[in-house]
Design a protein around this motif. Structure first.
Motif, PDB file in Angstrom:
ATOM      1  N   TYR A  12       0.832  -1.207   0.000  1.00  0.00           N
ATOM      2  CA  TYR A  12       0.000   0.000   0.000  1.00  0.00           C
ATOM      3  C   TYR A  12       0.862   1.250   0.000  1.00  0.00           C
ATOM      4  O   TYR A  12       2.013   1.247   0.439  1.00  0.00           O
ATOM      5  CB  TYR A  12      -0.974   0.025   1.183  1.00  0.00           C
ATOM      6  CG  TYR A  12      -0.364   0.272   2.546  1.00  0.00           C
ATOM      7  CD1 TYR A  12       0.082   1.546   2.921  1.00  0.00           C
ATOM      8  CD2 TYR A  12      -0.258  -0.751   3.480  1.00  0.00           C
ATOM      9  CE1 TYR A  12       0.635   1.791   4.171  1.00  0.00           C
ATOM     10  CE2 TYR A  12       0.299  -0.518   4.740  1.00  0.00           C
ATOM     11  CZ  TYR A  12       0.741   0.748   5.066  1.00  0.00           C
ATOM     12  OH  TYR A  12       1.297   0.989   6.302  1.00  0.00           O
ATOM     13  N   LYS A  55       0.032   5.247   1.257  1.00  0.00           N
ATOM     14  CA  LYS A  55      -0.999   5.991   1.990  1.00  0.00           C
ATOM     15  C   LYS A  55      -0.717   7.483   1.943  1.00  0.00           C
ATOM     16  O   LYS A  55       0.423   7.929   2.129  1.00  0.00           O
ATOM     17  CB  LYS A  55      -1.075   5.517   3.440  1.00  0.00           C
ATOM     18  CG  LYS A  55      -2.176   6.180   4.253  1.00  0.00           C
ATOM     19  CD  LYS A  55      -2.364   5.482   5.588  1.00  0.00           C
ATOM     20  CE  LYS A  55      -1.139   5.577   6.455  1.00  0.00           C
ATOM     21  NZ  LYS A  55      -1.335   4.936   7.768  1.00  0.00           N
ATOM     22  N   SER A 112      -8.876   3.555  -1.331  1.00  0.00           N
ATOM     23  CA  SER A 112      -9.776   3.628  -0.182  1.00  0.00           C
ATOM     24  C   SER A 112      -9.603   4.958   0.537  1.00  0.00           C
ATOM     25  O   SER A 112      -8.555   5.601   0.439  1.00  0.00           O
ATOM     26  CB  SER A 112      -9.500   2.484   0.800  1.00  0.00           C
ATOM     27  OG  SER A 112      -9.630   1.228   0.175  1.00  0.00           O
ATOM     28  N   SER A 151     -10.344   7.141   4.374  1.00  0.00           N
ATOM     29  CA  SER A 151     -10.592   6.994   5.814  1.00  0.00           C
ATOM     30  C   SER A 151     -10.598   8.363   6.475  1.00  0.00           C
ATOM     31  O   SER A 151      -9.841   9.253   6.086  1.00  0.00           O
ATOM     32  CB  SER A 151      -9.509   6.126   6.460  1.00  0.00           C
ATOM     33  OG  SER A 151      -9.666   6.079   7.870  1.00  0.00           O
ATOM     34  N   ASN A 192      -7.944   7.057   9.870  1.00  0.00           N
ATOM     35  CA  ASN A 192      -6.764   6.220   9.673  1.00  0.00           C
ATOM     36  C   ASN A 192      -6.959   4.836  10.265  1.00  0.00           C
ATOM     37  O   ASN A 192      -5.984   4.115  10.512  1.00  0.00           O
ATOM     38  CB  ASN A 192      -5.516   6.875  10.281  1.00  0.00           C
ATOM     39  CG  ASN A 192      -4.226   6.283   9.736  1.00  0.00           C
ATOM     40  OD1 ASN A 192      -4.184   5.777   8.614  1.00  0.00           O
ATOM     41  ND2 ASN A 192      -3.158   6.330  10.530  1.00  0.00           N
ATOM     42  N   THR A 197     -10.678   3.028  10.025  1.00  0.00           N
ATOM     43  CA  THR A 197     -11.757   2.432   9.232  1.00  0.00           C
ATOM     44  C   THR A 197     -11.652   2.932   7.793  1.00  0.00           C
ATOM     45  O   THR A 197     -11.681   4.141   7.554  1.00  0.00           O
ATOM     46  CB  THR A 197     -13.130   2.807   9.814  1.00  0.00           C
ATOM     47  OG1 THR A 197     -13.197   2.353  11.166  1.00  0.00           O
ATOM     48  CG2 THR A 197     -14.246   2.185   8.998  1.00  0.00           C
ATOM     49  N   TRP A 198     -11.551   1.999   6.855  1.00  0.00           N
ATOM     50  CA  TRP A 198     -11.329   2.347   5.452  1.00  0.00           C
ATOM     51  C   TRP A 198     -12.516   1.945   4.589  1.00  0.00           C
ATOM     52  O   TRP A 198     -13.122   0.895   4.810  1.00  0.00           O
ATOM     53  CB  TRP A 198     -10.061   1.665   4.932  1.00  0.00           C
ATOM     54  CG  TRP A 198      -8.829   2.171   5.605  1.00  0.00           C
ATOM     55  CD1 TRP A 198      -8.271   1.706   6.762  1.00  0.00           C
ATOM     56  CD2 TRP A 198      -8.021   3.267   5.170  1.00  0.00           C
ATOM     57  NE1 TRP A 198      -7.164   2.446   7.087  1.00  0.00           N
ATOM     58  CE2 TRP A 198      -6.973   3.404   6.125  1.00  0.00           C
ATOM     59  CE3 TRP A 198      -8.059   4.133   4.090  1.00  0.00           C
ATOM     60  CZ2 TRP A 198      -5.990   4.379   6.014  1.00  0.00           C
ATOM     61  CZ3 TRP A 198      -7.074   5.104   3.965  1.00  0.00           C
ATOM     62  CH2 TRP A 198      -6.064   5.225   4.921  1.00  0.00           C
ATOM     63  N   THR A 199     -12.821   2.798   3.613  1.00  0.00           N
ATOM     64  CA  THR A 199     -13.904   2.542   2.668  1.00  0.00           C
ATOM     65  C   THR A 199     -13.341   2.535   1.253  1.00  0.00           C
ATOM     66  O   THR A 199     -12.706   3.508   0.830  1.00  0.00           O
ATOM     67  CB  THR A 199     -14.987   3.629   2.765  1.00  0.00           C
ATOM     68  OG1 THR A 199     -15.507   3.663   4.099  1.00  0.00           O
ATOM     69  CG2 THR A 199     -16.118   3.370   1.781  1.00  0.00           C
ATOM     70  N   TYR A 250     -12.395  12.734   2.968  1.00  0.00           N
ATOM     71  CA  TYR A 250     -11.517  11.997   3.864  1.00  0.00           C
ATOM     72  C   TYR A 250     -10.195  12.738   4.026  1.00  0.00           C
ATOM     73  O   TYR A 250      -9.744  13.442   3.114  1.00  0.00           O
ATOM     74  CB  TYR A 250     -11.216  10.598   3.320  1.00  0.00           C
ATOM     75  CG  TYR A 250     -12.431   9.723   3.093  1.00  0.00           C
ATOM     76  CD1 TYR A 250     -13.051   9.067   4.160  1.00  0.00           C
ATOM     77  CD2 TYR A 250     -12.945   9.535   1.821  1.00  0.00           C
ATOM     78  CE1 TYR A 250     -14.155   8.245   3.952  1.00  0.00           C
ATOM     79  CE2 TYR A 250     -14.052   8.726   1.602  1.00  0.00           C
ATOM     80  CZ  TYR A 250     -14.652   8.080   2.671  1.00  0.00           C
ATOM     81  OH  TYR A 250     -15.745   7.281   2.467  1.00  0.00           O
ATOM     82  N   TYR A 284      -7.503  10.732   4.858  1.00  0.00           N
ATOM     83  CA  TYR A 284      -6.566   9.684   4.477  1.00  0.00           C
ATOM     84  C   TYR A 284      -7.042   8.963   3.218  1.00  0.00           C
ATOM     85  O   TYR A 284      -8.234   8.645   3.076  1.00  0.00           O
ATOM     86  CB  TYR A 284      -6.427   8.652   5.603  1.00  0.00           C
ATOM     87  CG  TYR A 284      -5.962   9.228   6.915  1.00  0.00           C
ATOM     88  CD1 TYR A 284      -4.605   9.288   7.222  1.00  0.00           C
ATOM     89  CD2 TYR A 284      -6.867   9.702   7.847  1.00  0.00           C
ATOM     90  CE1 TYR A 284      -4.163   9.807   8.432  1.00  0.00           C
ATOM     91  CE2 TYR A 284      -6.444  10.241   9.055  1.00  0.00           C
ATOM     92  CZ  TYR A 284      -5.087  10.287   9.343  1.00  0.00           C
ATOM     93  OH  TYR A 284      -4.667  10.814  10.528  1.00  0.00           O
ATOM     94  N   TYR A 285      -6.090   8.675   2.321  1.00  0.00           N
ATOM     95  CA  TYR A 285      -6.372   7.868   1.135  1.00  0.00           C
ATOM     96  C   TYR A 285      -5.273   6.818   1.007  1.00  0.00           C
ATOM     97  O   TYR A 285      -4.084   7.102   1.222  1.00  0.00           O
ATOM     98  CB  TYR A 285      -6.440   8.739  -0.118  1.00  0.00           C
ATOM     99  CG  TYR A 285      -7.712   9.558  -0.180  1.00  0.00           C
ATOM    100  CD1 TYR A 285      -8.871   9.054  -0.763  1.00  0.00           C
ATOM    101  CD2 TYR A 285      -7.758  10.821   0.398  1.00  0.00           C
ATOM    102  CE1 TYR A 285     -10.042   9.789  -0.794  1.00  0.00           C
ATOM    103  CE2 TYR A 285      -8.928  11.565   0.382  1.00  0.00           C
ATOM    104  CZ  TYR A 285     -10.067  11.044  -0.218  1.00  0.00           C
ATOM    105  OH  TYR A 285     -11.232  11.773  -0.229  1.00  0.00           O
ATOM    106  N   ARG A 286      -5.674   5.598   0.639  1.00  0.00           N
ATOM    107  CA  ARG A 286      -4.713   4.491   0.550  1.00  0.00           C
ATOM    108  C   ARG A 286      -4.867   3.776  -0.784  1.00  0.00           C
ATOM    109  O   ARG A 286      -5.959   3.314  -1.141  1.00  0.00           O
ATOM    110  CB  ARG A 286      -4.939   3.503   1.694  1.00  0.00           C
ATOM    111  CG  ARG A 286      -3.833   2.464   1.842  1.00  0.00           C
ATOM    112  CD  ARG A 286      -4.095   1.571   3.041  1.00  0.00           C
ATOM    113  NE  ARG A 286      -5.287   0.751   2.827  1.00  0.00           N
ATOM    114  CZ  ARG A 286      -5.954   0.130   3.806  1.00  0.00           C
ATOM    115  NH1 ARG A 286      -5.563   0.291   5.063  1.00  0.00           N
ATOM    116  NH2 ARG A 286      -7.007  -0.601   3.539  1.00  0.00           N
TER     117      ARG A 286
END
Length: 529
Positions: free
Chosen positions: A103, A105, A136, A138, A141, A143-145, A172, A174-176
């Motif tokens: 990943y 992030k 995804s 969040s 940092n 719970t990720w969708t 969001y 955070y993006y991963r």
């Protein structure tokens, strides 16, 4: 001891990771001669590291929508090909990791609703191109969708930028990017990663806000705390049309006179129905224009025409309970008989005239502000919306970009926005700023402008044509934005009334009456004219 909360502080997460690296290196007690750096980015780094590697990114970077931090799951990148190369806006460099599944992030300093991103292939080794991945988001940092999934992707050439668009309205921090596989290589490499989207809230700007009117006692806000509680006798008095309010002392004279009322001269309630003359209630009138600009259907739900030259207005008492106020078609007039109250373009009474009088009658009972002159926008809005939550941004607290974002996002969220200037006499094409005066904030008709503001006079001192209804687009000129303050108010029940208007205001076509530009001399003196 937990030094940093990574969920709340991405920079803290970065520093914590660097501290862990130092601790690990110290524990190994390796002599300097054993620390090896590989100069060939096609050779795997020999250091047996598996912890994430993070790099801070400036807010001036061109790849990501804000400043923040970029993290690689593995810190096995060769020298010169670490994770910073994926956001350096240089396709001749590349990020390399010796994994096919990993990943990357992004932790941004702003919460954004990303709906577009690009990946650019490196200059060599097509078998190292990423092939399948998910993106995804969040907020914490943790719970990720998953918001986008791609499989079996190809890059037609070296340095090829592939673009990906998708629907996402959730913001969001955070993006991963989870790469699931590559094209069979022993390593994966990416030259560039960019993301773009829309910032759909102003949460990050709230640190600069002040003047909250929220109350834990009443939904009407702090100005309505511990006020008179409505009795049955109050309800009867308020609904009896013949009970007239007194003329406020701030008006400086005048008399009550019956006028013809055309509630909606242009067929629907619009801001052009709101034109200030001799009552110093510009903040109330700016709220009126804001309500009808954003929620034209809402105005019609507030007023009932009784068919006998009386009108019943739906309002809220200080405890947030419904109360009805009935007024006659007698409004404050000048000694010469012309209307002194707010009016339409033809100097005749409109729905705005009715609401203005209803406020005066309301305060005969509740005495929140007995004299409507100088009444604040945060006091007026809840009378009709039932919600007194609001806050302010004072002049100079926000940059031009932040000011524009506060205005446009708040309007798109359906908030009522009223603004003012602390410096007058600045000419902006057909518009001139005046002080000690409230304006309705609107979406701009000029795409290069920050936003637009309407003078409740219905004209501007610099508007020689009188046809623009007092609306001016605010430029990003380095001067005007720093003079502006905002009051942003919750729309309450107005938001339930129908479709929210999210386009610029187009003034109607109208004929200018000879005395159309009547504004009381004492009001002009107050604003420096």
């Amino acid at each position: 001891m937990k030094l940093f909360d990574a969920k709340k502080n991405p920079l803290g997460e970065f520093l914590a990771q660097r501290i862990r690296k130092i601790v690990i290196c110290s524990a190994l007690l390796l002599p300097l001669s054993l620390i090896v750096s590989c100069s060939d980015d096609d050779k795997k780094n020999d250091a047996p590291t598996s912890y994430p590697y993070s790099v801070g990114v400036s807010d001036k970077n061109q790849n990501m929508p804000s400043g923040g931090m970029i993290t690689s799951e593995f810190s096995d990148s060769p020298s010169g090909s670490d994770i910073s190369k994926i956001v350096d806006n240089d396709v001749s460099t590349k990020f390399v990791t010796y994994h096919s599944s990993f990943y990357i992030k992004w932790a941004g300093s702003k919460k954004m609703a990303i709906n577009y991103y690009t990946l650019t292939s490196a200059a060599d080794a097509p078998d190292r191109d990423p092939k399948s991945w998910t993106l995804s988001g969040s907020k914490d940092n943790s719970t990720w969708t998953v918001i986008d999934t791609r499989e079996n992707q190809t890059f037609s050439k070296r340095g090829q930028k592939n673009e990906y668009q998708f629907n996402n309205n959730e913001a969001y921090y955070y993006y991963r990017l989870d790469v699931k596989s590559n094209n069979g290589g022993s390593a994966t490499q990416i030259a560039e990663w960019t993301m773009a989207g829309t910032q759909i809230d102003i949460d990050d700007l709230m640190q600069y806000a002040s003047g909250s009117s929220h109350s834990n006692i009443t939904p009407m806000g702090i100005h309505y705390e511990n006020r008179h509680v409505t009795t049955d006798e109050d309800r009867v008095w308020l609904k009896t049309a013949s009970n007239e309010p007194v003329i406020p002392s701030s008006v400086g004279g005048g008399r009550m006179k019956e006028f013809d009322v055309t509630l909606y001269p242009f067929g629907k309630p619009i801001p052009a129905d709101v034109n200030q003359h001799g009552i110093g209630d510009c903040s109330a009138l700016a709220v009126f224009a804001s309500m009808t600009y954003l929620y034209p259907d809402f105005i019609e739900t507030l007023i009932r025409d009784n068919g006998d030259k009386t009108y019943t207005v739906s309002m809220f008492d200080p405890q947030g309970k419904r109360v009805e106020v009935t007024v006659t078609s007698k409004f404050i007039a000048e000694d010469n008989g012309t209307i002194k109250a707010v009016s339409g373009k033809n100097n005749k009474a409109t729905w705005a005239t009715v609401l203005e009088k209803a406020i005066m009658k309301y305060n005969a009972i509740y005495k929140v502000q007995e004299d409507i002159g100088g009444i604040g926008s945060e006091i007026v809005a809840p009378l009709f919306t039932g919600n007194g939550d609001s806050f302010a941004f004072y002049p100079g607290k926000l940059t031009s970009d932040q000011l524009a974002r506060a205005a446009v996002i708040s309007l798109k969220q359906g908030k009522l926005v009223v603004g003012g200037f602390n410096r007058g006499g600045i000419k902006i094409e057909n518009f001139e700023t005046v002080t000690a005066h409230a304006f309705t904030v609107m979406h701009p008709s000029d795409p290069t402008a920050l936003f637009a503001m309407r003078n409740p006079w219905g004209w501007s001192p610099n508007d020689n044509g009188y046809k623009l209804d007092g609306v001016g687009n605010i430029p990003d000129d380095g001067v005007v934005p720093g003079t502006i303050d905002f009051r942003i108010m919750d729309p309450g029940i107005a938001a339930q009334s129908g479709n929210l208007v999210t386009v610029p205001y187009t003034p109607p076509s109208y004929s200018v009456a000879p005395d159309y530009r009547r504004v009381a001399s004492y009001i002009l003196r107050q604003v420096g004219l």
